[in-house]
Design a protein around this motif. Structure first.
Motif, short mmCIF file in Angstrom:
data_model
loop_
_atom_site.label_atom_id
_atom_site.label_comp_id
_atom_site.label_asym_id
_atom_site.label_seq_id
_atom_site.Cartn_x
_atom_site.Cartn_y
_atom_site.Cartn_z
N ALA A 165 0.82 -1.21 0.00
CA ALA A 165 0.00 0.00 0.00
C ALA A 165 0.85 1.26 0.00
O ALA A 165 0.44 2.30 -0.53
CB ALA A 165 -0.93 0.00 1.21
N THR A 216 -9.13 -0.42 -10.69
CA THR A 216 -9.32 -0.64 -9.26
C THR A 216 -8.29 -1.63 -8.76
O THR A 216 -8.11 -2.70 -9.34
CB THR A 216 -10.74 -1.19 -8.99
OG1 THR A 216 -11.70 -0.22 -9.39
CG2 THR A 216 -10.92 -1.48 -7.51
N PHE A 231 1.34 3.39 -3.17
CA PHE A 231 0.19 4.05 -3.78
C PHE A 231 -0.25 5.24 -2.93
O PHE A 231 0.06 5.32 -1.73
CB PHE A 231 -0.97 3.06 -3.93
CG PHE A 231 -0.63 1.87 -4.79
CD1 PHE A 231 -0.77 1.93 -6.16
CD2 PHE A 231 -0.12 0.72 -4.22
CE1 PHE A 231 -0.43 0.85 -6.96
CE2 PHE A 231 0.23 -0.38 -5.00
CZ PHE A 231 0.06 -0.31 -6.38
N ALA A 288 -5.08 7.80 -0.24
CA ALA A 288 -6.55 7.80 -0.34
C ALA A 288 -7.06 6.42 -0.73
O ALA A 288 -6.54 5.77 -1.63
CB ALA A 288 -7.01 8.84 -1.36
N GLY A 289 -8.08 5.95 -0.05
CA GLY A 289 -8.69 4.66 -0.34
C GLY A 289 -9.75 4.37 0.69
O GLY A 289 -10.08 5.22 1.52
N ARG A 290 -10.29 3.15 0.65
CA ARG A 290 -11.31 2.81 1.64
C ARG A 290 -11.26 1.32 1.91
O ARG A 290 -10.75 0.53 1.11
CB ARG A 290 -12.69 3.22 1.15
CG ARG A 290 -13.16 2.57 -0.15
CD ARG A 290 -14.41 3.28 -0.70
NE ARG A 290 -14.86 2.72 -1.95
CZ ARG A 290 -15.86 1.85 -2.07
NH1 ARG A 290 -16.49 1.43 -0.98
NH2 ARG A 290 -16.24 1.40 -3.25
N SER A 291 -11.80 0.95 3.07
CA SER A 291 -11.86 -0.45 3.47
C SER A 291 -13.21 -1.03 3.13
O SER A 291 -14.25 -0.38 3.30
CB SER A 291 -11.61 -0.58 4.98
OG SER A 291 -10.32 -0.11 5.32
N GLU A 322 -8.65 -3.59 1.21
CA GLU A 322 -8.26 -2.18 1.15
C GLU A 322 -8.26 -1.78 -0.32
O GLU A 322 -7.50 -2.33 -1.11
CB GLU A 322 -6.87 -1.96 1.76
CG GLU A 322 -6.77 -2.37 3.22
CD GLU A 322 -7.66 -1.53 4.13
OE1 GLU A 322 -7.90 -0.35 3.81
OE2 GLU A 322 -8.11 -2.07 5.15
N ARG A 323 -9.13 -0.84 -0.68
CA ARG A 323 -9.22 -0.38 -2.06
C ARG A 323 -8.29 0.81 -2.25
O ARG A 323 -8.46 1.86 -1.63
CB ARG A 323 -10.65 -0.01 -2.42
CG ARG A 323 -10.84 0.47 -3.85
CD ARG A 323 -12.21 0.13 -4.37
NE ARG A 323 -12.36 -1.32 -4.55
CZ ARG A 323 -13.54 -1.91 -4.82
NH1 ARG A 323 -14.64 -1.19 -4.90
NH2 ARG A 323 -13.59 -3.22 -4.97
N LEU A 324 -7.28 0.62 -3.10
CA LEU A 324 -6.24 1.62 -3.29
C LEU A 324 -6.58 2.55 -4.44
O LEU A 324 -7.40 2.23 -5.31
CB LEU A 324 -4.90 0.95 -3.57
CG LEU A 324 -4.45 -0.10 -2.55
CD1 LEU A 324 -3.15 -0.73 -3.00
CD2 LEU A 324 -4.29 0.52 -1.17
N SER A 325 -5.92 3.69 -4.46
CA SER A 325 -6.09 4.67 -5.53
C SER A 325 -4.77 4.77 -6.28
O SER A 325 -3.85 5.43 -5.83
CB SER A 325 -6.47 6.04 -4.96
OG SER A 325 -7.67 5.97 -4.25
N ASP A 362 -7.37 -3.69 -5.38
CA ASP A 362 -7.78 -4.10 -4.04
C ASP A 362 -6.67 -4.92 -3.40
O ASP A 362 -6.04 -5.75 -4.05
CB ASP A 362 -9.06 -4.94 -4.11
CG ASP A 362 -10.29 -4.10 -4.42
OD1 ASP A 362 -10.21 -2.87 -4.31
OD2 ASP A 362 -11.33 -4.69 -4.78
#
Length: 245
Positions: free
Chosen positions: A13, A46, A16, A19-22, A31-34, A48
């Motif tokens: 992570a 996307t 990258f 910013a992202g979201r779980s 964990e969704r990465l940007s 993940d």
């Protein structure tokens, strides 16, 4: 992308933007990465990231759950990446180097006999190897400076010179060993999704000498590699005939 433990997940992570979201899934969290994007195509990619668990069985189960959830959501994955740190066979894969699997092979699934080890395929069952797309392996090696070769999956980490020599005798192209790649690859294969495995070498395969471990260096190498790998992952098209294995 599937790692074994959170510290490996966090190392990936780190390549990258923050910013992202779980996303909560049964038994695990994605964990969704940007990804850093400079064009509109990459912006739609996307990435993940999943700490899938230690060993082939937990890794397979967690990866299968993520793949199933994505498919049911109408957004199936195009690629699964198994990654993290691992042991390197010396001197071909020194500590701190990067190994990209052109073959993901489970080394200890089978039977011991009086004449030696028999892989499960020679007993008439299953499979023992998965091959990532050749063109993708070449692109990843070119981008990261890693070396391509076989990455072995083991349920028991090698702890002796004798065991290391035995593995190399049976798998002369082996560069590294880890504990999750084959499980991740099995889950990906069940969903018809290509797989890639990449390992940063933290220790030599053989006697367990903690003084020789360089986990911090390997994690840093993993972050650096994914920083270089991001454009490859963003541009890779599994439907392009040039990208088929």
């Amino acid at each position: 992308m599937a790692t074994a433990v959170p510290v490996e997940r966090d190392a990936v992570a780190g390549a990258f933007p923050a910013a992202g979201r779980s996303l909560r899934l049964p038994g695990t969290t994605l964990e969704r990465l940007s990804p850093a994007s400079r064009d509109s195509t990459a912006a739609r990619v996307t990435l993940d990231l999943l700490a899938a668990g230690v060993g082939p069985a937990p890794a397979a189960a967690s990866t299968a759950g993520a793949l199933t959830a994505a498919a049911l959501d109408g957004a199936p994955y195009d690629l699964v990446v198994s990654t993290g740190i691992g042991g390197g066979f010396q001197p071909q894969a020194p500590v701190g180097s990067l190994v990209v699997a052109d073959e993901i092979t489970v080394a200890d699934l089978g039977a011991e006999t009086a004449d030696g080890f028999l892989p499960v395929t020679e007993l008439g069952f299953g499979t023992v190897s998965h091959r990532p797309p050749q063109s993708l392996v070449r692109e990843v090696v070119s981008a990261t400076g890693g070396r391509a070769g076989t990455v072995l999956t083991v349920s028991t980490v090698t702890g002796s010179a004798e065991r290391a020599a035995e593995l190399r005798a049976r798998h002369p192209r082996a560069l590294a060993e880890a504990m999750e790649g084959f499980g991740v690859a099995e889950a990906a294969a069940a969903h018809g999704v290509p797989v890639l495995e990449m390992r940063a070498v933290s220790n030599p395969v053989g006697p367990r000498d903690r003084a020789a471990w360089r986990i911090g260096e390997a994690l840093a190498a993993l972050t650096e590699a994914f920083g270089k790998l991001a454009p490859v992952l963003e541009s890779w098209n599994p439907h392009d005939p040039d990208h088929q294995p």
